[in-house]
Design a protein around this motif. Structure first.
Motif, PDB file in Angstrom:
ATOM      1  N   SER A  36       0.843  -1.191   0.000  1.00  0.00           N
ATOM      2  CA  SER A  36       0.000   0.000   0.000  1.00  0.00           C
ATOM      3  C   SER A  36       0.882   1.246   0.000  1.00  0.00           C
ATOM      4  O   SER A  36       2.069   1.181   0.309  1.00  0.00           O
ATOM      5  CB  SER A  36      -0.921   0.021   1.219  1.00  0.00           C
ATOM      6  OG  SER A  36      -0.168   0.243   2.392  1.00  0.00           O
ATOM      7  N   LYS A  37       0.275   2.374  -0.352  1.00  0.00           N
ATOM      8  CA  LYS A  37       1.000   3.639  -0.345  1.00  0.00           C
ATOM      9  C   LYS A  37       1.431   3.999   1.069  1.00  0.00           C
ATOM     10  O   LYS A  37       2.535   4.506   1.287  1.00  0.00           O
ATOM     11  CB  LYS A  37       0.139   4.751  -0.941  1.00  0.00           C
ATOM     12  CG  LYS A  37      -0.084   4.582  -2.430  1.00  0.00           C
ATOM     13  CD  LYS A  37      -0.971   5.684  -2.972  1.00  0.00           C
ATOM     14  CE  LYS A  37      -1.246   5.456  -4.448  1.00  0.00           C
ATOM     15  NZ  LYS A  37      -2.129   6.486  -5.007  1.00  0.00           N
ATOM     16  N   ALA A  38       0.576   3.732   2.042  1.00  0.00           N
ATOM     17  CA  ALA A  38       0.899   4.048   3.439  1.00  0.00           C
ATOM     18  C   ALA A  38       2.110   3.241   3.905  1.00  0.00           C
ATOM     19  O   ALA A  38       2.996   3.762   4.586  1.00  0.00           O
ATOM     20  CB  ALA A  38      -0.308   3.771   4.332  1.00  0.00           C
ATOM     21  N   GLN A  39       2.162   1.969   3.520  1.00  0.00           N
ATOM     22  CA  GLN A  39       3.279   1.113   3.899  1.00  0.00           C
ATOM     23  C   GLN A  39       4.573   1.590   3.238  1.00  0.00           C
ATOM     24  O   GLN A  39       5.631   1.621   3.864  1.00  0.00           O
ATOM     25  CB  GLN A  39       2.967  -0.327   3.487  1.00  0.00           C
ATOM     26  CG  GLN A  39       3.892  -1.357   4.064  1.00  0.00           C
ATOM     27  CD  GLN A  39       3.499  -2.755   3.654  1.00  0.00           C
ATOM     28  OE1 GLN A  39       3.296  -3.013   2.481  1.00  0.00           O
ATOM     29  NE2 GLN A  39       3.389  -3.647   4.616  1.00  0.00           N
ATOM     30  N   GLN A  40       4.479   2.021   1.997  1.00  0.00           N
ATOM     31  CA  GLN A  40       5.641   2.509   1.264  1.00  0.00           C
ATOM     32  C   GLN A  40       6.175   3.789   1.905  1.00  0.00           C
ATOM     33  O   GLN A  40       7.373   3.967   2.070  1.00  0.00           O
ATOM     34  CB  GLN A  40       5.271   2.727  -0.207  1.00  0.00           C
ATOM     35  CG  GLN A  40       6.435   3.044  -1.103  1.00  0.00           C
ATOM     36  CD  GLN A  40       6.640   4.529  -1.328  1.00  0.00           C
ATOM     37  OE1 GLN A  40       5.811   5.356  -0.984  1.00  0.00           O
ATOM     38  NE2 GLN A  40       7.761   4.859  -1.903  1.00  0.00           N
ATOM     39  N   LYS A  41       5.284   4.683   2.305  1.00  0.00           N
ATOM     40  CA  LYS A  41       5.683   5.938   2.948  1.00  0.00           C
ATOM     41  C   LYS A  41       6.319   5.671   4.315  1.00  0.00           C
ATOM     42  O   LYS A  41       7.316   6.298   4.679  1.00  0.00           O
ATOM     43  CB  LYS A  41       4.479   6.861   3.099  1.00  0.00           C
ATOM     44  CG  LYS A  41       4.044   7.496   1.793  1.00  0.00           C
ATOM     45  CD  LYS A  41       2.756   8.255   1.912  1.00  0.00           C
ATOM     46  CE  LYS A  41       2.831   9.418   2.837  1.00  0.00           C
ATOM     47  NZ  LYS A  41       1.610  10.219   2.888  1.00  0.00           N
ATOM     48  N   ALA A  42       5.746   4.745   5.079  1.00  0.00           N
ATOM     49  CA  ALA A  42       6.289   4.414   6.394  1.00  0.00           C
ATOM     50  C   ALA A  42       7.692   3.828   6.260  1.00  0.00           C
ATOM     51  O   ALA A  42       8.594   4.152   7.042  1.00  0.00           O
ATOM     52  CB  ALA A  42       5.369   3.429   7.118  1.00  0.00           C
ATOM     53  N   ALA A  43       7.892   2.991   5.253  1.00  0.00           N
ATOM     54  CA  ALA A  43       9.215   2.405   5.024  1.00  0.00           C
ATOM     55  C   ALA A  43      10.218   3.487   4.650  1.00  0.00           C
ATOM     56  O   ALA A  43      11.371   3.452   5.095  1.00  0.00           O
ATOM     57  CB  ALA A  43       9.136   1.346   3.925  1.00  0.00           C
ATOM     58  N   GLY A  44       9.794   4.455   3.871  1.00  0.00           N
ATOM     59  CA  GLY A  44      10.674   5.559   3.503  1.00  0.00           C
ATOM     60  C   GLY A  44      11.094   6.374   4.706  1.00  0.00           C
ATOM     61  O   GLY A  44      12.261   6.767   4.835  1.00  0.00           O
ATOM     62  N   ALA A  45      10.167   6.624   5.604  1.00  0.00           N
ATOM     63  CA  ALA A  45      10.478   7.378   6.823  1.00  0.00           C
ATOM     64  C   ALA A  45      11.443   6.589   7.715  1.00  0.00           C
ATOM     65  O   ALA A  45      12.411   7.145   8.246  1.00  0.00           O
ATOM     66  CB  ALA A  45       9.198   7.695   7.583  1.00  0.00           C
ATOM     67  N   ALA A  46      11.195   5.285   7.863  1.00  0.00           N
ATOM     68  CA  ALA A  46      12.067   4.445   8.680  1.00  0.00           C
ATOM     69  C   ALA A  46      13.456   4.350   8.068  1.00  0.00           C
ATOM     70  O   ALA A  46      14.466   4.395   8.780  1.00  0.00           O
ATOM     71  CB  ALA A  46      11.456   3.048   8.835  1.00  0.00           C
ATOM     72  N   LEU A  47      13.529   4.254   6.760  1.00  0.00           N
ATOM     73  CA  LEU A  47      14.816   4.182   6.072  1.00  0.00           C
ATOM     74  C   LEU A  47      15.604   5.472   6.271  1.00  0.00           C
ATOM     75  O   LEU A  47      16.808   5.447   6.510  1.00  0.00           O
ATOM     76  CB  LEU A  47      14.601   3.921   4.581  1.00  0.00           C
ATOM     77  CG  LEU A  47      15.847   3.815   3.711  1.00  0.00           C
ATOM     78  CD1 LEU A  47      16.753   2.682   4.189  1.00  0.00           C
ATOM     79  CD2 LEU A  47      15.450   3.600   2.259  1.00  0.00           C
ATOM     80  N   SER A  48      14.929   6.590   6.209  1.00  0.00           N
ATOM     81  CA  SER A  48      15.574   7.882   6.436  1.00  0.00           C
ATOM     82  C   SER A  48      16.191   7.944   7.834  1.00  0.00           C
ATOM     83  O   SER A  48      17.302   8.430   8.015  1.00  0.00           O
ATOM     84  CB  SER A  48      14.547   9.002   6.250  1.00  0.00           C
ATOM     85  OG  SER A  48      15.105  10.247   6.533  1.00  0.00           O
TER      86      SER A  48
END
Length: 62
Positions: free
Chosen positions: A5-17
């Motif tokens: 999902s888009k929400a999961q993709q955004k959360a992963a991006g934040a965690a990766l940052s």
């Protein structure tokens, strides 16, 4: 494994940052904080690089 999902993709991006030290861990909330603690940088990259086109906003509860 790609994000579902888009929400999961955004959360992963934040965690990766945060993993890379670009943002503070204290700024993470909810799913992104859990992902930060439980996933490796490589796993987060796989989720974050998922193309958003065609993904639902949120994962359905099946």
């Amino acid at each position: 494994m790609p994000a579902t999902s888009k929400a999961q993709q955004k959360a992963a991006g934040a965690a990766l940052s945060a993993k890379r030290g670009e943002t503070k861990k204290s700024e993470l909330k909810g799913a992104s904080r859990e992902m930060y603690e439980s996933m490796s940088e490589q796993q987060l990259e796989e989720f974050a690089e998922t193309k958003r086109k065609g993904l639902p906003e949120k994962k359905s509860k099946d």
